[in-house]
Scaffold this motif. Structure first.
Motif, mmCIF file in Angstrom:
data_model
loop_
_atom_site.group_PDB
_atom_site.id
_atom_site.type_symbol
_atom_site.label_atom_id
_atom_site.label_comp_id
_atom_site.label_asym_id
_atom_site.label_seq_id
_atom_site.Cartn_x
_atom_site.Cartn_y
_atom_site.Cartn_z
ATOM 1 N N THR A 128 0.774 -1.031 0.101
ATOM 2 C CA THR A 128 0.008 -0.207 -0.081
ATOM 3 C C THR A 128 0.745 1.279 -0.034
ATOM 4 O OG1 THR A 128 -1.548 -1.328 1.223
ATOM 5 C CG2 THR A 128 -1.973 0.914 0.945
ATOM 6 N N GLU A 163 -8.640 -7.302 -2.858
ATOM 7 C CA GLU A 163 -7.968 -6.002 -2.893
ATOM 8 C C GLU A 163 -6.442 -6.126 -3.650
ATOM 9 O OE1 GLU A 163 -7.388 -5.530 1.147
ATOM 10 O OE2 GLU A 163 -9.139 -4.205 1.476
ATOM 11 N N ILE A 178 -7.992 3.472 -3.798
ATOM 12 C CA ILE A 178 -7.504 4.166 -2.514
ATOM 13 C C ILE A 178 -6.202 4.607 -2.627
ATOM 14 C CG2 ILE A 178 -7.461 3.499 -0.121
ATOM 15 C CD1 ILE A 178 -9.201 1.152 -0.857
ATOM 16 N N ASP A 232 -8.253 8.842 2.191
ATOM 17 C CA ASP A 232 -8.075 7.364 1.946
ATOM 18 C C ASP A 232 -7.078 6.625 2.911
ATOM 19 O OD1 ASP A 232 -9.537 7.762 -0.080
ATOM 20 O OD2 ASP A 232 -8.073 7.522 -1.598
ATOM 21 N N ASN A 243 -8.490 3.581 5.429
ATOM 22 C CA ASN A 243 -7.709 2.399 5.017
ATOM 23 C C ASN A 243 -6.966 1.889 6.531
ATOM 24 O OD1 ASN A 243 -6.775 0.352 3.123
ATOM 25 N ND2 ASN A 243 -4.861 1.237 3.551
#
Ligand code: HEM
Ligand code: HEM
Lengths: 312, 468
Positions: free
Chosen positions: A47, A86, A166, A306, A310
């Motif tokens: 991420t 995801e 995201i 975001d 998250n």
């Protein structure tokens, strides 16, 4: 040498200092590096990307050089419906997190699986690609799957097929730059924070993350699992624009400047007017507070919201 | 100052660089505490100046921390070293010219570093917030020349032994360079994860423990015997202090991360070593207190001793607090609360600032060869600092205890914020007193340089009576 009389002292000093560094840097370093990534760590790295603070590729901390996390409900390649998945999209040239490039950060078992089942060896920064995090059913070991090789998911197609994008990676850069970590920790304590702030992290949860930005002083709640406590995008939007809008006693600063010039519809944001309207509301002259503009798609406000949502 | 940059070494009056460093340190003290006071106002009244985006708390907090640590504390150290080291070695500074350049580049570098931090360019690591190019600049342009001057002056000394103060100076500068280069490895080589987190605190802890603590102590080792005329009570106890600092203070870095998932052995080890820091602390405090034998009246009548001894007195609660707060039994209660902020200010605004202020007061008089302009103003400054600091410390400690209690009873966080509000206001008022006190200090120093009585050759400033 006029330190001559102090020869023994100097040698002892050298020994003391090196022993101290051996015990406090080398040994802990060995011990910490022995531990492989957890699932949490793999997800976090995919991420947040390579580095969230100052670095050569994003010197002004604008949130560049970051992967985009997407949520898919249909296969980008075939268009068939799939379970909610995801995926982490690295556009060509985005730098990989250290866990993908340094074997000991990923961990031996994790690496073996990522190579055999995940075809990780085929991924290159130059071409980019789409990644997934899976857990091996029999052993419970997490690994990274390079979906561009295993499933043929291409970057453009995945971004197009995504239900939501995201920008949590860029959001982490905002988190560092705006100094959120001076007031919020990202580390529920092991002793008493379970109830209020959720599960404390374990040793492998940080592999490859940089900077970890635990924070040392709390002036606000811990944020590591804030997205599970409060997943309302509207609340977050209002709260960042002016925390006093939803929490009259909050001491959190306003982050309305992260909205940039215009909102999502291209309408110019007039903060002075907003303030006047807000003051009128605070005095009780008007029944409703002024509406908070929805942040534009590539605004810094969007990134930080975001990021926060998250944090599950 | 500028005219000395290109002058020949012999043409630069001795002590020029120390004076420049002294004046800069006082200016940075004012700037740093002004920023601190502004930040405190934001925590009490968050909508104060909310439309000026670059005055955001998140951008300004680290600017305050680095302005006070690198601007005030480190520059006051540089000033003290540049005049105390030669005085103790009965020689002159190794290179006055290097020191003048050092002072200029130090100020330039600091302005640049703070501007970058302010704009948000940070490494995201507490206390090593500077980006790595600045880290290298600090290490090689700001610290190495300063260290060279200290070491070479000690090597060129004309006395036989090396006095306690100078061991500390020489060793601390060495340790500072090592810490800077090793502590920033995560930035140079992109180390990640827990290793990065741990190295961040290894750096922060050791900068506090191997630079600020020993140098502030070394300063009082000089000032107290010098001004009272008593010899240091015990050289041996000084040895104990020195070695205990090197061994015990360089090891407990992990006590800053007691609630993180570091290896358990490391946390326990750090906890034990942390309690052992009481050894150097007690050795140091006893040594200074016993040096004062028979001269305690000077604590009241002499401004340098008033500052130095208050610093030493504040080191007592500081170290008691430190030693106990890092045991597991207590740390879980106060970690991450205002208590730590209070502890940090007890250390830096209490102990070390008072010790340094004494060295800067004394040094400026010695170097300018003028008696302090006004004792009353200096006293005013002292009490503004002391009362301001006490308000800060008490309010933040109480706020910390409230936060700690709220942690165990799972009080919603907003209630904690409301409960802390009055203490945030008190902290702001206290901090503002410190800031205002410092302005009178600058005025006092300016007047000392302009109209202070000239100290006759062969006499020292503290031997003359105060006039105002
Ligand atoms: C016996 C001596 C001491 C011990 C054992 C000690 C221990 C500690 C511990 C455990 C913390 C972290 C607490 C937490 O976050 O949970 C801390 C914070 C701190 N200490 Fe000490 N301390 C001692 C003395 C000192 C001294 C002499 C100084 C400086 C001159 C100092 C400066 C600081 C600062 C600035 C912090 C704040 C760090 C932050 O930003 O979180 N301490 N100390
Ligand atoms: C020379 C004197 C000072 C030094 C060396 C100093 C140093 C520091 C340090 C090391 C921190 C970080 C603390 C931590 O993370 O635990 C800090 C934070 C802070 N300081 Fe100071 N400080 C000084 C004076 C002041 C003054 C006069 C004020 C005015 C009120 C002030 C206000 C603050 C504030 C508001 C923070 C943020 C604390 C927080 O995060 O809750 N400081 N300072």
């Amino acid at each position: 040498m006029a330190f001559r009389e102090y020869k023994i002292g100097c040698i002892m000093f050298g020994i003391a200092l090196s022993t101290s560094m051996f015990v406090t840097i080398f040994l802990p370093g060995l011990d910490i590096s022995r531990i492989g990534s957890t699932e949490e760590a793999l997800k976090k790295q995919l991420t947040y990307g390579w580095e969230s603070a100052f670095n050569y590729y994003d010197p002004f901390l604008l949130g560049k050089d970051k992967p985009i996390k997407v949520v898919l409900t249909k296969d980008p390649e075939t268009g068939k419906p799939i379970d909610k998945t995801e995926a982490y999209v690295f556009t060509a040239g985005t730098h990989f997190p250290d866990g993908l490039t340094h074997d000991n950060i990923m961990g031996t078992k994790q690496l073996a699986l990522s190579k055999s089942k995940g075809l990780l060896a085929q991924a290159t920064e130059k071409r980019g690609g789409v990644f997934l995090v899976d857990v091996d059913v029999t052993t419970g070991v997490p690994y990274v799957e390079f979906a561009t090789a295993t499933k043929g998911w291409q970057v453009a197609a995945t971004l197009k097929a995504a239900d939501v994008r995201i920008h949590a990676g860029s959001g982490k850069t905002m988190f560092i730059r705006e100094g959120c970590w001076w007031c919020h920790t990202l580390l529920p304590e092991e002793t008493q924070d379970w109830q209020s702030f959720g599960r404390p992290p374990v040793t492998g949860d940080f592999n490859g993350e940089s900077p970890t930005s635990f924070g040392s002083d709390r002036k606000g709640p811990d944020l590591l699992h804030v997205g599970s406590r409060n997943s309302s995008r509207e609340w977050m939007t209002m709260h960042f624009f002016n925390p006093r809008l939803v929490q009259p006693h909050s001491i959190m600063p306003r982050f309305n400047y992260l909205w940039g010039k215009a909102d999502i519809n291209g309408k110019v944001i007039d903060r002075q007017k907003w303030d006047r309207d807000f003051m009128a509301y605070a005095r009780g002259d008007t029944p409703y507070p002024p509406a908070v503009p929805i942040p534009a798609r590539n605004s810094e406000a969007r990134y930080i919201i975001d990021f926060v949502l998250n944090l599950k | 100052m500028l005219k000395y940059l290109l002058a020949k070494e012999e043409d630069i009056p001795q002590g020029s660089a120390a004076i420049f460093f002294g004046v800069s340190s006082i200016c940075w003290f004012i700037i740093g505490t002004g920023l601190g006071s502004f930040n405190a106002s934001k925590l009490a009244f968050p909508d104060f100046f909310h439309n000026v985006y670059w005055l955001q708390f998140g951008h300004m907090r680290q600017v305050h921390v680095h302005a006070v640590i690198f601007g005030w504390i480190a520059m006051a150290f540089a000033m003290s070293m540049l005049y105390i080291t030669p005085a103790l070695g009965n020689t002159k500074l190794w290179s006055e010219k290097l020191a003048v350049w050092n002072c200029l580049l130090y100020n330039v570098g600091l302005c640049l570093a703070l501007a970058l931090l302010w704009s948000g360019m940070t490494s995201g690591r507490e206390y090593s917030d500077h980006i790595w190019p600045i880290d290298l600049y600090i290490a090689f342009v700001m610290v190495v020349p300063w260290s060279l001057n200290v070491w070479m002056t000690i090597l060129n000394r004309r006395t036989q032994g090396i006095y306690t103060t100078n061991w500390f100076f020489a060793a601390s500068m060495f340790m500072l360079i090592i810490i800077f280069l090793i502590g920033n490895l995560p930035e140079f080589f992109h180390l990640t994860g827990l290793n990065e987190a741990y190295m961040t605190w290894w750096f922060a802890h050791n900068v506090l423990g191997l630079l600020i603590t020993p140098v502030a102590a070394a300063i009082t080792y000089y000032i107290v015997p010098k001004v009272t005329g008593n010899p240091l009570y015990s050289h041996r106890v000084g040895h104990l202090h020195f070695w205990a600092i090197v061994v015990f203070y360089s090891t407990p870095a992990a006590h800053h991360l007691m609630s993180s998932p570091l290896p358990e052995w490391l946390k326990s080890f750090a906890s034990v070593e942390g309690v052992l820091i009481l050894v150097p602390a007690i050795a140091y405090i006893c040594n200074i207190m016993l040096t004062m034998q028979g001269k305690w009246t000077m604590f009241v009548t002499n401004i340098e001793l008033k500052f130095a001894l208050t610093g030493v007195f504040l080191a007592i609660p500081l170290n008691m607090q430190g030693g106990f707060q890092q045991t597991r039994a207590i740390n879980w209660y106060i970690h991450g609360t205002g208590w730590i902020v209070a502890h940090a200010h007890l250390a830096l605004l209490g102990f070390s600032t008072f010790a340094e202020a004494s060295a800067v007061y004394y040094g400026m008089q010695v170097l300018l060869r003028r008696k302090l302009y006004s004792y009353s103003l200096a006293n005013f400054h002292f009490f503004m600092l002391l009362i301001g600091f006490s308000l800060y410390w008490i309010s933040m400690t109480i706020a910390g205890l409230i936060q700690g209690a709220a942690k165990i009873y799972e009080v919603p966080y907003l209630d904690v914020v409301i409960a802390e509000h009055p203490y945030m206001i008190v902290r702001w008022l206290g901090g503002t007193m410190v800031f205002l006190g410092n302005i009178t200090w600058l005025w006092n120093m300016y007047m000392t340089a302009r109209v202070g009585t000239v100290v006759p050759v062969g006499r020292l400033p503290h031997e003359l009576a105060y006039e105002r």
